[in-house]
Design a protein around this motif. Structure first.
Motif, PDB file in Angstrom:
ATOM      1  N   GLN A 343      10.466   4.022  -6.025  1.00  0.00           N
ATOM      2  CA  GLN A 343       9.070   4.280  -6.588  1.00  0.00           C
ATOM      3  C   GLN A 343       7.931   4.545  -6.811  1.00  0.00           C
ATOM      4  O   GLN A 343       6.691   5.036  -6.499  1.00  0.00           O
ATOM      5  CB  GLN A 343       8.431   3.374  -5.172  1.00  0.00           C
ATOM      6  CG  GLN A 343       9.343   2.036  -4.513  1.00  0.00           C
ATOM      7  CD  GLN A 343       8.369   0.715  -4.931  1.00  0.00           C
ATOM      8  OE1 GLN A 343       8.060   0.613  -5.408  1.00  0.00           O
ATOM      9  NE2 GLN A 343       9.219  -0.272  -4.409  1.00  0.00           N
ATOM     10  N   ALA A 344       8.636   5.989  -7.684  1.00  0.00           N
ATOM     11  CA  ALA A 344       7.476   6.396  -7.876  1.00  0.00           C
ATOM     12  C   ALA A 344       6.204   6.934  -8.558  1.00  0.00           C
ATOM     13  O   ALA A 344       5.000   7.179  -7.770  1.00  0.00           O
ATOM     14  CB  ALA A 344       8.228   7.546  -8.566  1.00  0.00           C
ATOM     15  N   ALA A 345       5.863   6.028  -9.681  1.00  0.00           N
ATOM     16  CA  ALA A 345       4.902   5.485 -10.178  1.00  0.00           C
ATOM     17  C   ALA A 345       3.563   4.743  -9.059  1.00  0.00           C
ATOM     18  O   ALA A 345       2.279   5.302  -8.823  1.00  0.00           O
ATOM     19  CB  ALA A 345       4.721   4.724 -11.111  1.00  0.00           C
ATOM     20  N   LYS A 346       3.947   3.403  -8.003  1.00  0.00           N
ATOM     21  CA  LYS A 346       3.382   2.979  -6.930  1.00  0.00           C
ATOM     22  C   LYS A 346       2.776   4.217  -5.741  1.00  0.00           C
ATOM     23  O   LYS A 346       1.975   3.983  -5.676  1.00  0.00           O
ATOM     24  CB  LYS A 346       4.041   1.976  -6.476  1.00  0.00           C
ATOM     25  CG  LYS A 346       4.040   0.796  -7.907  1.00  0.00           C
ATOM     26  CD  LYS A 346       4.832  -1.049  -6.790  1.00  0.00           C
ATOM     27  CE  LYS A 346       4.877  -1.592  -8.352  1.00  0.00           C
ATOM     28  NZ  LYS A 346       5.433  -1.912  -9.225  1.00  0.00           N
ATOM     29  N   LEU A 347       3.947   4.520  -5.840  1.00  0.00           N
ATOM     30  CA  LEU A 347       3.667   5.405  -4.306  1.00  0.00           C
ATOM     31  C   LEU A 347       2.587   6.773  -4.728  1.00  0.00           C
ATOM     32  O   LEU A 347       1.742   6.150  -4.273  1.00  0.00           O
ATOM     33  CB  LEU A 347       4.954   6.695  -4.220  1.00  0.00           C
ATOM     34  CG  LEU A 347       5.890   5.968  -3.418  1.00  0.00           C
ATOM     35  CD1 LEU A 347       7.202   6.555  -3.146  1.00  0.00           C
ATOM     36  CD2 LEU A 347       5.354   5.685  -1.613  1.00  0.00           C
ATOM     37  N   LEU A 348       2.081   7.457  -5.793  1.00  0.00           N
ATOM     38  CA  LEU A 348       1.595   8.205  -6.299  1.00  0.00           C
ATOM     39  C   LEU A 348       0.026   7.904  -6.588  1.00  0.00           C
ATOM     40  O   LEU A 348      -0.962   7.994  -6.027  1.00  0.00           O
ATOM     41  CB  LEU A 348       2.129   8.861  -7.644  1.00  0.00           C
ATOM     42  CG  LEU A 348       2.976   9.954  -8.028  1.00  0.00           C
ATOM     43  CD1 LEU A 348       3.424  10.497  -9.220  1.00  0.00           C
ATOM     44  CD2 LEU A 348       2.789  10.998  -6.894  1.00  0.00           C
ATOM     45  N   ARG A 349      -0.205   6.348  -7.250  1.00  0.00           N
ATOM     46  CA  ARG A 349      -1.214   5.648  -7.078  1.00  0.00           C
ATOM     47  C   ARG A 349      -1.966   5.349  -5.946  1.00  0.00           C
ATOM     48  O   ARG A 349      -2.843   5.532  -5.141  1.00  0.00           O
ATOM     49  CB  ARG A 349      -1.195   4.179  -8.390  1.00  0.00           C
ATOM     50  CG  ARG A 349      -2.450   3.906  -8.247  1.00  0.00           C
ATOM     51  CD  ARG A 349      -2.735   4.804  -9.542  1.00  0.00           C
ATOM     52  NE  ARG A 349      -2.761   5.498  -9.677  1.00  0.00           N
ATOM     53  CZ  ARG A 349      -4.453   6.026  -8.922  1.00  0.00           C
ATOM     54  NH1 ARG A 349      -5.038   5.069  -8.450  1.00  0.00           N
ATOM     55  NH2 ARG A 349      -5.024   7.311  -8.837  1.00  0.00           N
ATOM     56  N   GLY A 350      -0.836   4.979  -4.870  1.00  0.00           N
ATOM     57  CA  GLY A 350      -1.147   4.516  -3.580  1.00  0.00           C
ATOM     58  C   GLY A 350      -1.244   5.325  -2.418  1.00  0.00           C
ATOM     59  O   GLY A 350      -2.304   5.186  -2.107  1.00  0.00           O
ATOM     60  N   ARG A 351      -0.733   6.899  -3.034  1.00  0.00           N
ATOM     61  CA  ARG A 351      -1.326   7.992  -2.214  1.00  0.00           C
ATOM     62  C   ARG A 351      -2.523   8.409  -2.026  1.00  0.00           C
ATOM     63  O   ARG A 351      -3.382   9.178  -1.391  1.00  0.00           O
ATOM     64  CB  ARG A 351      -0.068   8.933  -1.956  1.00  0.00           C
ATOM     65  CG  ARG A 351       1.113   8.437  -1.287  1.00  0.00           C
ATOM     66  CD  ARG A 351       2.839   9.691  -1.816  1.00  0.00           C
ATOM     67  NE  ARG A 351       3.668   9.139  -0.994  1.00  0.00           N
ATOM     68  CZ  ARG A 351       4.839   9.974  -0.950  1.00  0.00           C
ATOM     69  NH1 ARG A 351       4.436  10.861  -1.853  1.00  0.00           N
ATOM     70  NH2 ARG A 351       5.772   9.705  -0.381  1.00  0.00           N
ATOM     71  N   SER A 352      -2.353   8.296  -3.683  1.00  0.00           N
ATOM     72  CA  SER A 352      -4.076   8.911  -4.022  1.00  0.00           C
ATOM     73  C   SER A 352      -4.824   8.575  -3.765  1.00  0.00           C
ATOM     74  O   SER A 352      -6.154   8.859  -3.238  1.00  0.00           O
ATOM     75  CB  SER A 352      -4.370   9.214  -5.590  1.00  0.00           C
ATOM     76  OG  SER A 352      -4.978   9.349  -6.220  1.00  0.00           O
ATOM     77  N   ASP A 512       2.235   0.921   2.900  1.00  0.00           N
ATOM     78  CA  ASP A 512       0.514   0.882   3.055  1.00  0.00           C
ATOM     79  C   ASP A 512       0.087   1.520   1.568  1.00  0.00           C
ATOM     80  O   ASP A 512      -0.191   0.397   0.632  1.00  0.00           O
ATOM     81  CB  ASP A 512      -0.222   1.099   3.878  1.00  0.00           C
ATOM     82  CG  ASP A 512      -0.765  -0.094   5.046  1.00  0.00           C
ATOM     83  OD1 ASP A 512      -0.698  -1.052   5.049  1.00  0.00           O
ATOM     84  OD2 ASP A 512      -1.195   0.592   6.191  1.00  0.00           O
ATOM     85  N   GLN A 513       1.337   2.269   1.494  1.00  0.00           N
ATOM     86  CA  GLN A 513       0.967   3.292   0.112  1.00  0.00           C
ATOM     87  C   GLN A 513       1.608   2.638  -0.957  1.00  0.00           C
ATOM     88  O   GLN A 513       1.033   2.367  -2.324  1.00  0.00           O
ATOM     89  CB  GLN A 513       1.526   4.269   0.624  1.00  0.00           C
ATOM     90  CG  GLN A 513       0.711   5.281   0.905  1.00  0.00           C
ATOM     91  CD  GLN A 513       2.002   6.475   1.471  1.00  0.00           C
ATOM     92  OE1 GLN A 513       2.232   6.836   1.208  1.00  0.00           O
ATOM     93  NE2 GLN A 513       1.029   7.345   2.228  1.00  0.00           N
ATOM     94  N   ILE A 514       2.833   1.686  -0.692  1.00  0.00           N
ATOM     95  CA  ILE A 514       3.129   1.069  -1.835  1.00  0.00           C
ATOM     96  C   ILE A 514       2.697  -0.523  -2.714  1.00  0.00           C
ATOM     97  O   ILE A 514       2.383  -0.998  -2.847  1.00  0.00           O
ATOM     98  CB  ILE A 514       4.376   0.332  -1.499  1.00  0.00           C
ATOM     99  CG1 ILE A 514       5.779   1.907  -1.340  1.00  0.00           C
ATOM    100  CG2 ILE A 514       5.540  -0.247  -2.872  1.00  0.00           C
ATOM    101  CD1 ILE A 514       6.725   1.693  -0.563  1.00  0.00           C
TER     102      ILE A 514
END
Length: 923
Positions: A343-352, A512-514
């Motif tokens: 889930q790297a791309a979604k996680l990064l976007r969500g966390r940012s 929530d990040q995802i």
């Protein structure tokens, strides 16, 4: 339980404080209207001039009114009143209700909201003096300077007036250390065109392109902008007008879009360098806090007005400047776990995005707890905010409670990996002024400059006292419950849900990040922020996606179209809807970047561009290394990093295969010496200028960069971009090209000021590397770039202004030389048949050249060895040519690679060779 359909209790003074802020916010509404000629023929104008504007007598009984815009402010209120909240009627405290007779306005009550706004150049009552004081303090006026300003005509040192003058850029005037003197106003070359807020209008233009002495043409520009404003205000949802704080947040974004390039002041030779927007917002923040301090102190009578008029209480610390700073951003964004890569791309976007939410919600929690409007938050960028509050015992006690509340939330949900630092500093009116020393020169560390230094020191102390663990102990860490094991997406946090039905064990924060990442991919471009008591009104559905974890007493939900929920009218009517943010990116069809950034809702620039799959990648499956046929995403899905890594591969000469390495480029950078630039960059810093600079610095990365990526670099992924820094991931070669393009565009953005620049680190890595490894490599590269010392632009500061790529640090001034050498090497490969082995062997000569320059005498033999190897290559590899042709080919290689390449560019030629090799590898 409270019935969610009833009005939620708010701070008892929030509505009244918001009215004070609005009156102050629109005190210069007339500047906009007057320059547009909106009321030039209004029969009420003469009466309003007499009522609101200073009169200056001349010989023979003649005279004239200065600051005529104040009269237009009262008239313009009538124009926009149909689209304002009902704030001029009976419920108008602390102002008196407005009276009307028939269809025409009767004599307004002295303390009406309109009078308080329009009388700022001729104040009389206490409420009028609150706004007049805030106006002067925001601009840093000392008494003598303001009196001259108040008796002056609207014209600049350059001889232009309030119609023809266009806004200067602060960037052109900033200097660092001994970087040179600031040009006289007449010598300043750059202006902001009079346009609505858009990616293109953020950039200054040459004065000759947007400023002239044709008053009629200048007025027509204002008239077009005014008409746009009158139509745009109608887009604010009608249901939201019933909630003044909610409506005001929307209106603030409209005012930004309309007035970001309107100069706030032109009279008394004041430089037109601060926008009407930035002056309006800082004035509103100061006025709200000033009124609340006087209200709490019981000083709201004529005597209090007299003290403001005489400035006898200007040293009283009436203001409290509250700073918030989200710390631990990188550890938070790049945390890893067993299933992170899936889930790297979604996680990064969500966390940012979540970092931005933490900052927004912490600021909102403070504003709501203190009963302050959105405009009291004057700075909000890159995990930091600044709020202006009254300096009262109640506020201090509330802030102490809020600090504990924030600490408890972050300790519970992040176990101290991230948190919100909170610091505050009291200030007086005098602290905001441009102070003069005995010689009349501006002092570097007095007035607002000194206040700003104290703010930095207070926040630094807060950073070093996180969570107050010395007193609270480390109990939170021993209380962690790992009954379900660690979270699969952040291995440091305990899961609160077990792995089941194919889903990994996870914690609410990661889920929530995802969910955020998924919502952004699905183009959910609005965010509802609701009091936690209204949770049951948020139902998951096709167009509404609530988040699981409450944030500081609020629940959040993403939505796509306001029509799907009636523009959220039910939530707005109850008072439960505290904010509704539009964070949509500039339109994809905005080819020239000129479309206004306004859709009827409060705008937040916190999203960032991310690439999406086209759905046709599987038809070019040979291009994508290591991507199985079943792993190709559907059209519109977020493009995974494995896919992006192969986007720079190109067809080979036969057309049957692909050339080029599959690799990701990671770009990290930030503006050099920004703290020093804010501290000493401006000769005459004021509160409004400070806010303007923060907003404009953030806008380049948060607004323009998103548009640039969507239009020209659609395969580059935004991890974060805002404030003064950025972190981007994409195809390795495109990232390099983007870095140079950003450098060029930033140079144009800051009016070609050589003291303003950024450094960047570029790391290149095979796909599949953990994201925290990518982050570490990029951080190391950036650190090397920051160590660049040549060519030095200032004797007191290192040059920086560089980029590190493939471990080699290069001043930006040399980058185009490397690109030219790379192009030439590609031509030589084609014409001379350069082999990969020959090019790879050149790396050894580059290293010897470096050692020679470092003083190794034996390394100087590299030239002879290079010529020998090159001649052998020509003789052995290029057959069928006569001797003269072979000699010409040898001379060509010796000159282009040896002299103009290795000898001229030195160790930096290593970047050229690596780029060439990476472009022509078969994988």
């Amino acid at each position: 339980m409270r019935n969610p359909m009833t009005r939620h209790d708010a701070h008892p003074l929030q509505e009244a404080t918001t009215r004070v802020a609005l009156a102050a916010y629109l005190h210069d509404l007339g500047k906009f209207a007057e320059r547009a000629g909106a009321h030039a023929q209004d029969p009420r104008l003469d009466a309003h001039l007499t009522l609101y504007c200073p009169f200056h007598e001349e010989a023979k009984g003649r005279g004239w009114h200065s600051h005529r815009h104040a009269a237009h402010t009262a008239l313009a209120f009538d124009t926009i009143e149909p689209w304002l909240p009902p704030l001029l009627g009976r419920e108008s405290a602390p102002y008196a209700p407005r009276r009307r007779a028939g269809d025409a306005a009767a004599a307004d009550a002295t303390d009406s909201l309109i009078n308080a706004a329009a009388a700022h150049h001729r104040p009389d009552s206490f409420l009028q003096w609150v706004i007049a004081t805030a106006d002067r303090v925001a601009s840093g006026f000392e008494r003598e300077e303001f009196e001259k300003y108040n008796h002056a005509k609207d014209e600049t040192r350059a001889g232009l007036d309030h119609y023809t003058a266009r806004q200067l850029t602060l960037f052109e005037q900033m200097r660092l250390g001994s970087g040179g003197s600031v040009p006289d106003e007449k010598a300043l070359r750059w202006r902001y065109p009079l346009r609505t807020l858009s990616p293109a209008s953020l950039f200054p233009a040459k004065a000759a392109q947007c400023e002239g002495r044709d008053r009629d043409a200048a007025r027509q520009e204002y008239a077009r902008l005014w008409q746009w404003f009158l139509e745009a205000i109608k887009l604010i949802p009608q249901a939201h007008r019933q909630q003044l704080p909610l409506w005001f947040d929307h209106f603030d974004s409209l005012w930004l879009a309309a007035t970001q390039a309107i100069p706030a002041a032109t009279a008394f030779n004041v430089k037109p360098e601060v926008s009407l927007y930035d002056h309006s917002r800082t004035t509103a923040a100061l006025a709200a806090a000033l009124w609340r301090w006087h209200e709490a102190a019981g000083q709201t009578d004529a005597s209090a007005a007299g003290r403001l008029r005489e400035r006898s209480d200007y040293r009283e610390p009436k203001f409290l400047l509250i700073q918030g700073d989200f710390f631990g951003i990188q550890d938070f964004i790049f945390a890893s776990g067993g299933d992170t890569r899936k889930q790297a791309a979604k996680l990064l976007r969500g966390r940012s995005f979540q970092v931005s939410l933490f900052t927004e919600l912490a600021a909102l929690r403070i504003l709501d707890a203190l009963g302050l409007p959105a405009t009291s938050q004057v700075i909000n960028a890159a995990g930091k905010f600044l709020i202006v509050a009254p300096h009262t015992p109640e506020v201090l006690a509330t802030l102490a409670d809020l600090r504990s509340e924030f600490d408890a939330w972050f300790l519970r949900h992040t176990f101290g990996l991230a948190g919100m630092g909170l610091a505050w500093q009291d200030a007086s009116c005098e602290d905001f002024l441009l102070r003069k020393d005995s010689t009349g020169d501006k002092a570097a560390e007095r007035g607002f400059a000194a206040l700003r230094t104290r703010l930095v020191e207070q926040l630094d102390r807060a950073k070093h006292a996180r969570f107050d663990l010395c007193r609270s102990g480390a109990r939170v860490f021993s209380d962690a419950d790992y009954r379900f094991g660690p979270c699969a997406f952040n291995g440091r946090l305990p899961a609160d849900q077990a792995a089941e039905h194919g889903a990994a064990a996870s914690c609410a924060l990661s889920r929530d990040q995802i969910a955020i990442g998924r919502a952004l991919v699905d183009r959910f471009e609005r965010l509802l922020i609701v009091r936690e008591t209204g949770t049951e009104l948020l139902h998951s559905g096709e167009r509404l996606q609530p988040l699981e974890l409450p944030l500081f007493g609020y629940r959040l939900a993403f939505t796509a179209h306001e029509e799907a929920s009636g523009r959220f009218g039910v939530l707005a009517a109850t008072g439960l809807l505290r904010r509704c943010f539009d964070f949509s990116l500039p339109g994809a069809d905005d080819a020239d970047g000129t479309m206004p950034l306004w859709n009827g809702y409060a705008r937040r620039f916190i999203s960032g561009y991310v690439p999406r799959a086209s759905g046709s990648e599987n038809r070019l499956s040979g291009r994508y290394v290591g991507v199985a046929q079943d792993d190709f995403p559907e059209a519109g899905d977020l493009a995974p990093f494995d896919l992006l890594a192969s986007e720079d591969r190109q067809p080979d000469e036969s057309g049957s295969g692909w050339l080029g390495v599959a690799a990701l480029g990671v770009l990290k950078g930030d503006i050099d010496n920004l703290g020093e630039l804010f501290r000493i960059g401006l000769q005459q810093p004021t509160f409004a200028k400070h806010a303007a600079l923060s907003r404009q610095v953030n806008a380049f990365f948060a607004i323009y960069l998103s548009w640039l990526l969507a239009r020209e670099f659609p395969k580059v992924y935004t991890v974060f971009a805002g404030g003064d820094d950025f972190f981007l991931v994409g195809p390795w070669r495109q990232v390099q090209k983007l870095a140079w393009r950003m450098r060029c565009e930033f140079h144009r953005y800051v009016a070609e000021n050589g003291d303003l620049h950024f450094s960047a680190g570029v790391a290149t890595q095979k796909p599949g590397a953990p994201v925290h490894v990518l982050a570490e490599l990029a951080e190391e590269a950036l650190a090397l770039a920051k160590q660049c010392r040549e060519p030095a632009s200032s004797p007191v500061q290192p040059a920086k202004n560089a980029v590190t790529c493939f471990g080699q640090t290069v001043p930006w001034s040399q980058w185009l030389h490397l690109e030219g050498a790379l192009d030439r090497l590609g031509v030589l490969r084609r014409d001379a048949g350069l082999s990969t082995g020959y090019v790879y062997g050149l790396l050894r000569f580059v290293d010897l050249c470096r050692r020679e320059r470092e003083g190794d005498p034996e390394a100087a033999m590299w030239r002879a060895r290079f010529k020998y190897r090159t001649r052998r290559f020509v003789v052995d590899r290029i057959r069928g040519l006569d001797e003269a042709t072979r000699q010409r080919r040898f001379n060509e290689l010796a000159t282009d690679i040896g002299v103009n390449g290795i000898d001229k560019l030195g160790a930096n030629y290593r970047i050229v060779l690596f780029n060439h090799l990476y472009q022509f590898r078969d994988r």
